[in-house]
Scaffold this motif. Structure first.
Motif, PDB file in Angstrom:
ATOM      1  N   THR A 176      20.284  70.491  -0.859  1.00 29.28           N
ATOM      2  CA  THR A 176      20.673  69.353  -1.692  1.00 29.28           C
ATOM      3  C   THR A 176      19.737  68.165  -1.546  1.00 29.28           C
ATOM      4  O   THR A 176      19.751  67.264  -2.388  1.00 29.28           O
ATOM      5  CB  THR A 176      22.105  68.907  -1.359  1.00 29.28           C
ATOM      6  N   ASP A 177      18.916  68.165  -0.482  1.00 25.17           N
ATOM      7  CA  ASP A 177      17.941  67.073  -0.322  1.00 25.17           C
ATOM      8  C   ASP A 177      16.746  67.245  -1.248  1.00 25.17           C
ATOM      9  O   ASP A 177      15.924  66.343  -1.391  1.00 25.17           O
ATOM     10  CB  ASP A 177      17.458  66.974   1.123  1.00 25.17           C
ATOM     11  N   GLY A 178      16.624  68.433  -1.875  1.00 27.27           N
ATOM     12  CA  GLY A 178      15.532  68.674  -2.817  1.00 27.27           C
ATOM     13  C   GLY A 178      14.199  68.951  -2.161  1.00 27.27           C
ATOM     14  O   GLY A 178      13.177  69.044  -2.842  1.00 27.27           O
ATOM     15  N   VAL A 179      14.178  69.115  -0.823  1.00 22.54           N
ATOM     16  CA  VAL A 179      12.917  69.269  -0.098  1.00 22.54           C
ATOM     17  C   VAL A 179      12.864  70.582   0.684  1.00 22.54           C
ATOM     18  O   VAL A 179      11.990  71.415   0.450  1.00 22.54           O
ATOM     19  CB  VAL A 179      12.689  68.080   0.865  1.00 22.54           C
ATOM     20  N   LYS A 180      13.799  70.770   1.589  1.00 21.49           N
ATOM     21  CA  LYS A 180      13.768  71.933   2.477  1.00 21.49           C
ATOM     22  C   LYS A 180      14.798  72.968   2.056  1.00 21.49           C
ATOM     23  O   LYS A 180      15.673  72.700   1.240  1.00 21.49           O
ATOM     24  CB  LYS A 180      14.022  71.484   3.924  1.00 21.49           C
ATOM     25  N   LYS A 181      14.669  74.167   2.630  1.00 18.49           N
ATOM     26  CA  LYS A 181      15.615  75.230   2.285  1.00 18.49           C
ATOM     27  C   LYS A 181      17.014  74.838   2.747  1.00 18.49           C
ATOM     28  O   LYS A 181      17.178  74.098   3.721  1.00 18.49           O
ATOM     29  CB  LYS A 181      15.192  76.553   2.899  1.00 18.49           C
ATOM     30  N   MET A 182      18.019  75.330   2.029  1.00 15.53           N
ATOM     31  CA  MET A 182      19.390  74.989   2.367  1.00 15.53           C
ATOM     32  C   MET A 182      19.711  75.491   3.768  1.00 15.53           C
ATOM     33  O   MET A 182      19.476  76.638   4.109  1.00 15.53           O
ATOM     34  CB  MET A 182      20.356  75.584   1.344  1.00 15.53           C
ATOM     35  N   SER A 183      20.262  74.598   4.589  1.00 10.60           N
ATOM     36  CA  SER A 183      20.539  74.935   5.978  1.00 10.60           C
ATOM     37  C   SER A 183      21.616  74.013   6.513  1.00 10.60           C
ATOM     38  O   SER A 183      21.589  72.811   6.276  1.00 10.60           O
ATOM     39  CB  SER A 183      19.266  74.784   6.820  1.00 10.60           C
ATOM     40  N   LYS A 184      22.560  74.583   7.238  1.00 10.90           N
ATOM     41  CA  LYS A 184      23.608  73.757   7.829  1.00 10.90           C
ATOM     42  C   LYS A 184      23.023  72.796   8.857  1.00 10.90           C
ATOM     43  O   LYS A 184      23.453  71.649   8.966  1.00 10.90           O
ATOM     44  CB  LYS A 184      24.671  74.647   8.474  1.00 10.90           C
ATOM     45  N   SER A 185      22.032  73.264   9.613  1.00 13.36           N
ATOM     46  CA  SER A 185      21.440  72.413  10.648  1.00 13.36           C
ATOM     47  C   SER A 185      20.721  71.209  10.055  1.00 13.36           C
ATOM     48  O   SER A 185      20.573  70.181  10.709  1.00 13.36           O
ATOM     49  CB  SER A 185      20.476  73.223  11.516  1.00 13.36           C
ATOM     50  N   LEU A 186      20.273  71.324   8.799  1.00 11.39           N
ATOM     51  CA  LEU A 186      19.598  70.206   8.129  1.00 11.39           C
ATOM     52  C   LEU A 186      20.576  69.353   7.331  1.00 11.39           C
ATOM     53  O   LEU A 186      20.185  68.361   6.716  1.00 11.39           O
ATOM     54  CB  LEU A 186      18.509  70.740   7.196  1.00 11.39           C
TER      55      LEU A 186
END
Length: 407
Positions: free
Chosen positions: A218-228
């Motif tokens: 959802t940040d539009g930058v990195k792969k979807m990840s719970k840790s991020l």
């Protein structure tokens, strides 16, 4: 039922080999579709759903999903896509995670057409001789061909021998269940191909490798990840999923439609042209997207209620119909002799923030309000029963427990 070309082309990054897979699908054989997961965490997000939708689509063509619970490999830790090793888990942690994970898995995949297997079925009696025999089939040079291992080796960062074992154990899973097709993200290509090689070595027909793209978070930058913290969980409440989908950048709309829905390619081309020409409001497309996703996870009524709540809270600026009540001691949070409350402490105690640091950042960014009035100070005068809002979707009705005791 979806066309085969749609299944094999839409939301697919690579198939090895597509020609062989098409022949298998045309043969009439009921294929064994391998999906493995390491229950290193409890939750599935929309990034996982990309591949799970493929399993469901092929189930509807009559094929058999074999879900492998990696109760052994989860205790080793797979460094795929990471530059550090994962912490090992106890057997009990793995089992608890697996139970929750499977509940969410079957929100997407048909449970009645899924065979569940635990690695301990074949690794439970694995001897040292078996391990040596398995490792003798591959070389260190082959392991260092994997990108993340290569980077760590070249930068003199540690790689444990157990990490080299991970792709071999995953490959052995394929031989144990006689997999016809294994699924994974394109970051799993090395491991999937090791399974294909090992099957050929032991005289089995090599499995096909079916890889799906990585969903952007959802940040539009990195792969979807719970840790991020840029994820949308499949088990989150409908209104949360709806709100998070509405928060994505306009540049992610088409990607999410392509990877997470069955909306036709032709319609998506219209969406793209209309957005580029300024002929449609992206918010309308996000509402459609959120509904398409929710209808795969919840009922039509729940999807409609989530849309109505979004409009009520975020467009008309009204309060949600249900707000959690939180009872806290105002006296314990007062600052000095004054009547003001330490707001970061209150937000932490009520779950409106995960830490005081997060609470302070939200206040500084203008993301906190009390009874609809934005707060700019970390100290505030509160009345019992007032509503505190943090960010776009978190609300709490704060009750002074000291007053309740006095009465």
């Amino acid at each position: 039922m979806l066309e085969l070309d749609f299944i094999l082309k839409r939301a697919v990054s690579e198939i090895i080999s597509e020609e062989e897979l098409r022949k298998l699908l045309a043969s009439g054989k009921k294929l064994r579709l391998k999906e493995g997961f390491d229950p290193s965490s409890r939750d599935i997000h929309l990034g996982h759903m990309v591949g799970l939708r493929k399993l469901r689509q092929l189930q509807e063509l009559g094929h058999q999903v074999v879900l492998i619970v990696g109760d052994w490999t989860a205790q080793i830790g797979d460094p795929t896509g990471a530059s550090v090793t994962r912490p090992t888990l106890t057997a009990e942690q793995v089992r608890v995670n697996a139970e929750t994970y499977m509940q969410q898995f079957f929100k997407v995949v048909d449970k009645s057409k899924t065979e569940v297997r635990w690695q301990s079925e074949w690794f439970g009696d694995f001897s040292l001789a078996d391990v040596i025999k398995l490792t003798s089939r591959f070389t260190i040079a082959q392991m260092l061909a994997r990108e993340d291992f290569k980077k760590r080796f070249e930068s003199n960062r540690p790689i444990t021998i157990t990490e080299f074992l991970y792709p071999l154990l995953q490959a052995y899973d394929s031989t144990a269940i006689q997999s016809d097709v294994e699924f994974g993200g394109n970051d799993q290509k090395f491991n999937l191909l090791v399974g294909r090689e090992l099957q050929a070595m032991v005289g089995q027909t090599p499995q096909q490798v079916f890889m799906t793209p990585i969903l952007t978070g959802t940040d539009g930058v990195k792969k979807m990840s719970k840790s991020l913290n840029n994820y949308i969980g499949v088990a989150e409440p409908p209104e949360t999923i709806f709100g998070k989908v509405m928060s994505i950048g306009d540049d992610l709309i088409i990607q999410y439609f392509e990877l997470l829905t069955d909306v036709s390619d032709e319609e998506l081309r219209h969406f793209q042209r209309d957005m580029e020409g300024g002929r449609t409001n992206p918010m309308l497309l996000k509402k459609r997207l959120a509904r398409e996703i929710l209808l795969q996870l919840y009922t039509e009524d729940e999807a409609a209620d989530a849309a109505a709540q979004f409009e009520r809270v975020h467009q008309r600026r009204e309060l949600p119909e249900e707000i959690a009540e939180c009872r806290v001691s105002f006296n314990a949070m007062r600052t000095g002799d004054c009547d003001e409350i330490d707001l970061p402490c209150l937000m932490l105690a009520t779950g409106l923030a995960a830490s005081k640091g997060e609470a302070k950042r939200l206040i500084a960014q203008g993301g906190v309000s009390i009874e609809g009035e934005k707060v700019t100070s970390e100290k505030a005068a509160l009345a019992s029963g007032c509503v505190v809002k943090a960010g776009k979707r978190r609300f709490a009705r704060v009750i002074d427990s000291d007053i309740l005791k006095a009465s």
